[in-house]
Design a protein around this motif. Structure first.
Motif, short mmCIF file in Angstrom:
data_model
loop_
_atom_site.label_atom_id
_atom_site.label_comp_id
_atom_site.label_asym_id
_atom_site.label_seq_id
_atom_site.Cartn_x
_atom_site.Cartn_y
_atom_site.Cartn_z
N UNK B 239 6.01 10.63 -4.14
CA UNK B 239 4.66 10.25 -4.56
C UNK B 239 4.09 11.13 -5.65
N UNK B 246 -2.57 9.34 -6.35
CA UNK B 246 -3.69 9.18 -5.44
C UNK B 246 -4.29 7.77 -5.44
N UNK B 247 -3.59 6.86 -6.11
CA UNK B 247 -3.98 5.46 -6.00
C UNK B 247 -3.30 4.85 -4.77
N UNK B 248 -2.31 5.52 -4.24
CA UNK B 248 -1.61 5.06 -3.03
C UNK B 248 -1.16 3.60 -3.14
N UNK B 249 -0.53 3.29 -4.25
CA UNK B 249 0.03 1.95 -4.42
C UNK B 249 1.28 1.80 -3.56
#
Lengths: 397, 397
Positions: B239, B246-249
């Motif tokens: 990640x 930090x968009x956590x796609x």
């Protein structure tokens, strides 16, 4: 009975801070300071290269692994420390896939932490066959396990909502379908009782910097069930996982059992901090932790719901369906979390609209929970979040 | 002109020790103690999760990578810190192989450090195609580069003998044959001038705990030539290598340039020690280091050869063919090294019969070299190695 006043005294929490972000990075155990200093000055400084034997650095991944293993219900000799959680998930998944060569599907869910999905995507790309990463909603996982599935790869506790998977049920279902399981315990280890040995889990991995409080960038751990330990291959086959690392042979031969999951030179300074952090758990019962965590979480939900009608509970209402965190939805969660932090209540934000609060009974009590709810009420009632300073996003949130 | 008395004063060397094992683990820079303590107490302890921004933890892999890059002749923005050398070699090799999909051979040599070979074996097994790891003698590498070769993977300085490869010549030969290069700089970084940008190298990796003195288990670095940086894929796609971590796609999108080679959460305490260790290099010229290293190595060889006829030089006699270490062969090298260590001269043993001595001008001078040779003479002349205590092998050697 666990003495939570005694565990609280073992942590350094800065004056004026209510720390509800231990699910991101646990606070510093007081003993970590001296232990890290000892590793630097007395071990590295004085023993130099001799520290690998004299200070036991070489054995630490196994010794600390055994200690972590006790906290997650693992059989002795099934857990080893090293690398990062991403790497350990990759190793576990690669080993599991290699044990199901005739199957092609990795099943995961949309509640998994993205790095697990990314690592799986990278691995699948490397494998160059027609593997598929199938992502379903968390509540659809059990039904999606069929005989196409090679590996079920899940995070037990959802990093946003705290939703808890039923590890034993899913593992049993996977096993019945001939699939293997890889469990990410990032938000489980130190947060709630885990019975790896009894759950039927095949592989697991987790990090030590959240509820285990081992410090920023602390190493990960990996678990391999004893029934697989001599068949599972690490994929990342480094020299410290070799059967005889110091024979410097040209060909890789996997070490015995869990040792083969070691890769390169382990991070000694971080392991020293981990060692100190694990010391806090002496005399702590995970059953007591769970009971206290539920008590505090229920209190927090009740307090917040009565004081902050603007917030919607994002975590399961049933405490048995939650890990050790409580999350709320609010459109301006990012700014609200910044406003809270400015007032000493440290929670965190997770995209798109979640504010999450980790409840760690080792150092959090009722007083902190009540005060945090009051401050949150102030932030919401008086729209304190509506401030350009709080809305400006930092690089890391 | 580099002031070696000033650099020497920046290290803690225990009283009575002549430390010729900095090629295994560099000694503690004095500043590392305070910097590590600061990372623990003032950053983790006081900033808690906020340290990722406030203390700059999140940027450290890139910031420190740039600093390391200056010491190895890399272009700005081509080096990032993280993981272990084994992992970084894997990433580099996987990326390189993916860029040569029509070729199947990884060429390496028998002087490579085994973990590089093991990681290549693990990768090749994962790829599941008909890749081959071809291992030739170091002096046969150039002739073995033909149009079958996808990647030439070498360690520039042989960990046993100190034999130095010609990075520019081999890289040019590889390029002419359409192959890519992966250079392991474990025994090069901080030991001699490296001109990554000018050498034509495609990928490189190295560790920071040897001649860069960053402490036990310090993180590794990886270099990707700018011409590849937006095409090279990391394989271990974590990640923190994502374009928007930090968009956590759910889907992996590689970050820009070298950032994509980041994987998981970096080891902050180890990076703090690395930061302090890199401070020692301010004002140090790598050309001066090399000149002084050759001077001291030549002195050591002359002294040992005149005093210890029992020993056979295992390193190239021509200083331009050596890194910054001197090795000797002796049947009882293991016991002899233990006898030396007991007398304050720390070198190390490498199977089957090598005693090796790292020459690090930052903290080693002529006086230490002469004294070490005298003590070695005593050990050899009086057969002090012939003692059961010294012959009993420890777990790590």
């Amino acid at each position: 009975m666990t003495d939570f006043a005694a565990t609280r005294a073992q942590f350094h929490i800065p004056e004026g801070v209510i720390y509800l972000d231990g699910n991101s990075l646990g606070p510093m155990p007081v003993a970590a300071e001296a232990r890290a200093a000892q590793a630097v000055r007395e071990e590295w400084g004085e023993m130099l290269i001799g520290g690998w034997n004299k200070a036991g650095w070489m054995a630490m991944p196994r010794v600390l692994g055994r200690h972590v293993g006790r906290l997650i219900g693992a059989e002795p000799g099934t857990v080893v420390i090293g690398d990062t959680l991403s790497i350990k998930v990759y190793q576990a998944l690669a080993a599991a896939l290699a044990m199901r060569p005739e199957r092609r599907v990795v099943l995961s869910d949309s509640g998994n932490f993205p790095t697990d999905l990314y690592m799986a995507q990278g691995l699948i790309k490397s494998l160059g066959q027609d593997h598929e990463l199938r992502i379903v909603a968390p509540e659809e996982v059990e039904a999606a396990i069929d005989e196409d599935i090679a590996v079920v790869m899940l995070t037990e506790v959802d990093y946003r909502t705290g939703r808890l998977h039923d590890m034993a049920a899913i593992s049993a279902r996977a096993r019945a379908a001939g699939a293997l399981t890889v469990w990410d315990l990032a938000h489980s280890a130190g947060a709630l009782p885990i019975d790896l040995a009894g759950s039927g889990a095949d592989f697991a991995a987790g990090c030590t910097y959240k509820y285990l409080n081992a410090g920023p960038g602390a190493p990960a751990f990996i678990y391999v069930a004893p029934r697989h330990s001599d068949r599972a291959l690490p994929a990342l086959s480094g020299w410290l996982g070799h059967a005889a690392p110091f024979a410097f042979e040209q060909g890789y031969r996997p070490g015995e059992g869990i040792d083969r999951m070691r890769v390169g030179t382990p991070p000694v300074l971080q392991m020293a901090a981990l060692e100190a952090a694990l010391g806090v758990w002496d005399g702590v019962s995970m059953t007591d932790i769970r009971a206290r965590s539920i008590e505090l979480s229920e209190l927090f939900i009740a307090e917040v719901e009565s004081r902050c009608p603007q917030l919607e509970l994002a975590s399961p209402r049933d405490p048995l369906q939650r890990g050790s965190q409580v999350s709320f939805r609010f459109e301006e969660s990012y700014a609200a979390v910044q406003a809270l932090i400015a007032r000493g209540v440290v929670g965190d934000f997770r995209a798109p609209d979640i504010m999450r609060f980790g409840i760690a009974p080792l150092y959090i009590g009722e007083d902190e929970i009540r005060r945090a709810a009051l401050i949150l009420q102030d932030v919401m009632e008086n729209r304190l979040w509506d401030d350009p300073t709080y809305r400006a996003r930092a690089a890391v949130t």
